[in-house]
Scaffold this active site. Sequence first.
Site, PDB file in Angstrom:
ATOM      1  N   LYS A 112       0.834  -1.207   0.000  1.00  0.00           N
ATOM      2  CA  LYS A 112       0.000   0.000   0.000  1.00  0.00           C
ATOM      3  C   LYS A 112       0.866   1.253   0.000  1.00  0.00           C
ATOM      4  O   LYS A 112       1.600   1.500   0.955  1.00  0.00           O
ATOM      5  CB  LYS A 112      -0.906   0.034   1.234  1.00  0.00           C
ATOM      6  CG  LYS A 112      -1.889   1.220   1.173  1.00  0.00           C
ATOM      7  CD  LYS A 112      -2.532   1.519   2.495  1.00  0.00           C
ATOM      8  CE  LYS A 112      -1.956   2.750   3.159  1.00  0.00           C
ATOM      9  NZ  LYS A 112      -2.118   3.996   2.413  1.00  0.00           N
TER      10      LYS A 112
ATOM     11  N   GLY B  14       6.938   5.183   8.009  1.00  0.00           N
ATOM     12  CA  GLY B  14       5.974   6.258   8.233  1.00  0.00           C
ATOM     13  C   GLY B  14       6.215   6.893   9.588  1.00  0.00           C
ATOM     14  O   GLY B  14       7.310   6.780  10.157  1.00  0.00           O
TER      15      GLY B  14
ATOM     16  N   THR C 260       6.015   7.860  13.674  1.00  0.00           N
ATOM     17  CA  THR C 260       6.206   7.069  14.888  1.00  0.00           C
ATOM     18  C   THR C 260       4.870   6.697  15.544  1.00  0.00           C
ATOM     19  O   THR C 260       4.707   5.578  16.038  1.00  0.00           O
ATOM     20  CB  THR C 260       7.115   7.844  15.862  1.00  0.00           C
ATOM     21  OG1 THR C 260       8.409   7.928  15.250  1.00  0.00           O
ATOM     22  CG2 THR C 260       7.260   7.156  17.205  1.00  0.00           C
TER      23      THR C 260
ATOM     24  N   THR D  44       1.948   6.181  14.055  1.00  0.00           N
ATOM     25  CA  THR D  44       1.376   5.068  13.277  1.00  0.00           C
ATOM     26  C   THR D  44       2.150   3.785  13.564  1.00  0.00           C
ATOM     27  O   THR D  44       1.566   2.704  13.695  1.00  0.00           O
ATOM     28  CB  THR D  44       1.431   5.376  11.763  1.00  0.00           C
ATOM     29  OG1 THR D  44       1.054   6.720  11.545  1.00  0.00           O
ATOM     30  CG2 THR D  44       0.529   4.464  10.973  1.00  0.00           C
TER      31      THR D  44
ATOM     32  N   GLU E  95      10.359   1.690  10.075  1.00  0.00           N
ATOM     33  CA  GLU E  95      11.235   2.840   9.808  1.00  0.00           C
ATOM     34  C   GLU E  95      10.411   4.081  10.104  1.00  0.00           C
ATOM     35  O   GLU E  95       9.502   4.410   9.351  1.00  0.00           O
ATOM     36  CB  GLU E  95      11.686   2.846   8.341  1.00  0.00           C
ATOM     37  CG  GLU E  95      12.425   1.598   7.901  1.00  0.00           C
ATOM     38  CD  GLU E  95      13.763   1.441   8.589  1.00  0.00           C
ATOM     39  OE1 GLU E  95      14.330   2.453   9.038  1.00  0.00           O
ATOM     40  OE2 GLU E  95      14.230   0.304   8.717  1.00  0.00           O
TER      41      GLU E  95
ATOM     42  N   CYS F 185      13.020  11.887   5.886  1.00  0.00           N
ATOM     43  CA  CYS F 185      13.210  11.460   7.279  1.00  0.00           C
ATOM     44  C   CYS F 185      14.645  11.694   7.740  1.00  0.00           C
ATOM     45  O   CYS F 185      14.907  11.775   8.935  1.00  0.00           O
ATOM     46  CB  CYS F 185      12.838   9.997   7.414  1.00  0.00           C
ATOM     47  SG  CYS F 185      13.697   8.963   6.222  1.00  0.00           S
TER      48      CYS F 185
ATOM     49  N   GLU G 133       9.030  16.070  15.636  1.00  0.00           N
ATOM     50  CA  GLU G 133       9.336  16.071  14.204  1.00  0.00           C
ATOM     51  C   GLU G 133       8.403  17.026  13.464  1.00  0.00           C
ATOM     52  O   GLU G 133       7.192  16.935  13.592  1.00  0.00           O
ATOM     53  CB  GLU G 133       9.160  14.647  13.644  1.00  0.00           C
ATOM     54  CG  GLU G 133       9.580  14.554  12.204  1.00  0.00           C
ATOM     55  CD  GLU G 133       9.354  13.167  11.609  1.00  0.00           C
ATOM     56  OE1 GLU G 133       8.257  12.620  11.793  1.00  0.00           O
ATOM     57  OE2 GLU G 133      10.277  12.659  10.958  1.00  0.00           O
TER      58      GLU G 133
HETATM   59  P1  NDP Z   1       2.112   7.916   8.245  1.00  0.00           P
HETATM   60  O1  NDP Z   1       2.549   7.147   9.426  1.00  0.00           O
HETATM   61  O2  NDP Z   1       0.939   8.812   8.388  1.00  0.00           O
HETATM   62  O3  NDP Z   1       1.747   6.928   7.050  1.00  0.00           O
HETATM   63  C1  NDP Z   1       2.638   5.992   6.487  1.00  0.00           C
HETATM   64  C2  NDP Z   1       1.824   4.939   5.750  1.00  0.00           C
HETATM   65  O4  NDP Z   1       1.070   4.176   6.687  1.00  0.00           O
HETATM   66  C3  NDP Z   1       0.795   5.510   4.787  1.00  0.00           C
HETATM   67  O5  NDP Z   1       0.665   4.669   3.675  1.00  0.00           O
HETATM   68  C4  NDP Z   1      -0.445   5.523   5.637  1.00  0.00           C
HETATM   69  O6  NDP Z   1      -1.624   5.593   4.915  1.00  0.00           O
HETATM   70  C5  NDP Z   1      -0.291   4.219   6.371  1.00  0.00           C
HETATM   71  N1  NDP Z   1      -1.092   4.099   7.597  1.00  0.00           N
HETATM   72  C6  NDP Z   1      -1.672   5.080   8.345  1.00  0.00           C
HETATM   73  N2  NDP Z   1      -2.352   4.547   9.394  1.00  0.00           N
HETATM   74  C7  NDP Z   1      -2.194   3.204   9.317  1.00  0.00           C
HETATM   75  C8  NDP Z   1      -2.646   2.101  10.112  1.00  0.00           C
HETATM   76  N3  NDP Z   1      -3.402   2.256  11.195  1.00  0.00           N
HETATM   77  N4  NDP Z   1      -2.274   0.854   9.760  1.00  0.00           N
HETATM   78  C9  NDP Z   1      -1.486   0.666   8.689  1.00  0.00           C
HETATM   79  N5  NDP Z   1      -1.049   1.653   7.876  1.00  0.00           N
HETATM   80  C10 NDP Z   1      -1.381   2.920   8.183  1.00  0.00           C
HETATM   81  O7  NDP Z   1       3.394   8.687   7.721  1.00  0.00           O
HETATM   82  P2  NDP Z   1       3.460   9.779   6.578  1.00  0.00           P
HETATM   83  O8  NDP Z   1       2.900   9.202   5.301  1.00  0.00           O
HETATM   84  O9  NDP Z   1       2.885  11.045   7.115  1.00  0.00           O
HETATM   85  O10 NDP Z   1       5.037   9.908   6.354  1.00  0.00           O
HETATM   86  C11 NDP Z   1       5.829  10.764   7.065  1.00  0.00           C
HETATM   87  C12 NDP Z   1       6.557  10.044   8.181  1.00  0.00           C
HETATM   88  O11 NDP Z   1       7.352   8.992   7.646  1.00  0.00           O
HETATM   89  C13 NDP Z   1       7.512  10.932   8.943  1.00  0.00           C
HETATM   90  O12 NDP Z   1       7.371  10.702  10.318  1.00  0.00           O
HETATM   91  C14 NDP Z   1       8.876  10.447   8.480  1.00  0.00           C
HETATM   92  O13 NDP Z   1       9.902  10.680   9.387  1.00  0.00           O
HETATM   93  C15 NDP Z   1       8.627   9.009   8.268  1.00  0.00           C
HETATM   94  N6  NDP Z   1       9.646   8.460   7.391  1.00  0.00           N
HETATM   95  C16 NDP Z   1      10.587   7.613   7.929  1.00  0.00           C
HETATM   96  C17 NDP Z   1      11.592   7.111   7.139  1.00  0.00           C
HETATM   97  C18 NDP Z   1      12.594   6.162   7.698  1.00  0.00           C
HETATM   98  O14 NDP Z   1      13.253   5.492   6.922  1.00  0.00           O
HETATM   99  N7  NDP Z   1      12.759   6.041   8.996  1.00  0.00           N
HETATM  100  C19 NDP Z   1      11.717   7.489   5.716  1.00  0.00           C
HETATM  101  C20 NDP Z   1      10.676   8.368   5.272  1.00  0.00           C
HETATM  102  C21 NDP Z   1       9.680   8.836   6.087  1.00  0.00           C
HETATM  103  P3  NDP Z   1      -2.311   7.067   4.712  1.00  0.00           P
HETATM  104  O15 NDP Z   1      -1.437   7.761   3.740  1.00  0.00           O
HETATM  105  O16 NDP Z   1      -3.640   6.755   4.222  1.00  0.00           O
HETATM  106  O17 NDP Z   1      -2.331   7.721   6.074  1.00  0.00           O
END
Ligand code: NDP
Length: 477
Positions: free
Chosen positions: A171, A224, A226, A228, A246, A280, A381
């Site tokens: 997804k 995504g 922290t 989530t 991650e 990130c 963040e």
């Molecule tokens: P989110 O946590 O909001 O979402 C990440 C993904 O998870 C999206 O596809 C999202 O869908 C999905 N999601 C949301 N809720 C759920 C759930 N309950 N169960 C399963 N999946 C779910 O992150 P963002 O998209 O806002 O991304 C930004 C974040 O990602 C920042 O905190 C950043 O630091 C982190 N990041 C970390 C990296 C690393 O390597 N450590 C690299 C890049 C980013 P939807 O879009 O519909 O909400």
Amino acid sequence: MKILNYINGELKEPAAGAYLDNYDPSIGQVYGQVPDSDSTDVADAYKAATAAQKGWENTPAEEKFKVLNAIAEGIDAKREEFALAESRDQGKPLWLSRNEMIRAAQNFRFYATAAMQFASESHAMENRAINYTLRQSIGVVGCISPWNLPLYLFSWKIAPALAAGNAVVAKPSEFTPATAFLLSEVCIQAGLPKGVLNIVHGLGPKVGQAMVEHPKIKAISFTGGTVTGKYIAATAAPMFKKLSLELGGKNPNIIFADADLDKAVKTTVNTSFMNQGEICLCGSRLLIEESVYEEVKNALIEEVKKLTVGDPMNDSTRIGAIVSKPHYEKVKSYIELAQEEGGKVLIGGQTVHPEGKENGWYIQPTIIEGLKAECRTNQEEIFGPVITIMPFKNEAEALEIANGTEYGLAATFWTNDLKRAHRLASELEFGIVWVNCWLLRDLRTPFGGVKSSGVGREGGWEAMRFFTEPKNVCIAL
Ligand code: NDP
């Protein structure tokens, strides 16, 4: 653009026929539709994946290599189409999307070769027995990725999952589904057997949640936020799923007086503001040794003045649009919070309205000084084009501030003192440490964070290990 799911080798409407609006952040308007899929679509994707998995696992490594390599070539062949789609969907400058599309293809190429080379270990026990570790495919795995580097991070998970012989339900973020959709077309053309990869578009709490809750999807690789990540971990733990998380960061970027200051400042512009600060790994807390604080600060401000904020499609644009309205509002709220906390905006801080794109979501690159290390602005963040700067007296103080958050993803520092470089690299509590560089990536290296920045590592053999289950076989001699 109307996005479709990719299930069992076919592009399909979501079962319930529902769609969400997809926005172009450069104009703040809807330009497409993305499936609002639900657990029925996830169940269909799982059914296709489980039917395909054994066949794929047993496909000779050379065949896996050829198909994954063909996907890489398919992305390369359509690089411009992919890059245009990514910039329109995400808001990032087109030159940056072009680079990221090269990297997305590399991810597939890198793991195509991993499929050929990954091997099991063996341990001889004198003349009594021989142990070997079978690294077996897990089965059906789930990959969930965010909106900041859409195809780059999506492919960083899918490619090793497939190389290790798994079938995948994946997804992308519903904010940035376009390149994942183009990828499904490439997979069809590349001859990826049907059902081996299934892409289900939609909301995290619906589609992502259904994947994490699905009892037969045995591993979840998630990138995504922290918050989530915690939720996913809590859902998956009672089922003992394998998890790779991650998560977020609050990364320090430390400049010592003995560093090559010119290079440090020029790189810091990217470290702070590349991709609108929505990486990130961006350094959001800039720590500068007291004796060169004013000099570095002023040089940085001069460099930041040169950054053009505007239409992602213009070659001269350095900072594009913020991905979504809610995220734009979040970043703006942190600029306000920083001022409430006593911070002074040295440059930026304002919304930008580029000509012809007045309704897009643009924020000036922003530098804030005068804040305490413990305040919320320095602890939470922001994930936008906003950094804080702080002076420090000596190495010990720099280390204390750098380590003083709940996060531990990436640290960068600048010094020409070799002993300090090794000492500090070892003492920084981060998964990744860059010395005299930033975002220099070798795909073989372990990638990920500690503390609230995540669990597990991606990259190289780490990802192949994550996506396989080791089984020890002991044969008495
Ligand atoms: P989110 O946590 O909001 O979402 C990440 C993904 O998870 C999206 O596809 C999202 O869908 C999905 N999601 C949301 N809720 C759920 C759930 N309950 N169960 C399963 N999946 C779910 O992150 P963002 O998209 O806002 O991304 C930004 C974040 O990602 C920042 O905190 C950043 O630091 C982190 N990041 C970390 C990296 C690393 O390597 N450590 C690299 C890049 C980013 P939807 O879009 O519909 O909400």
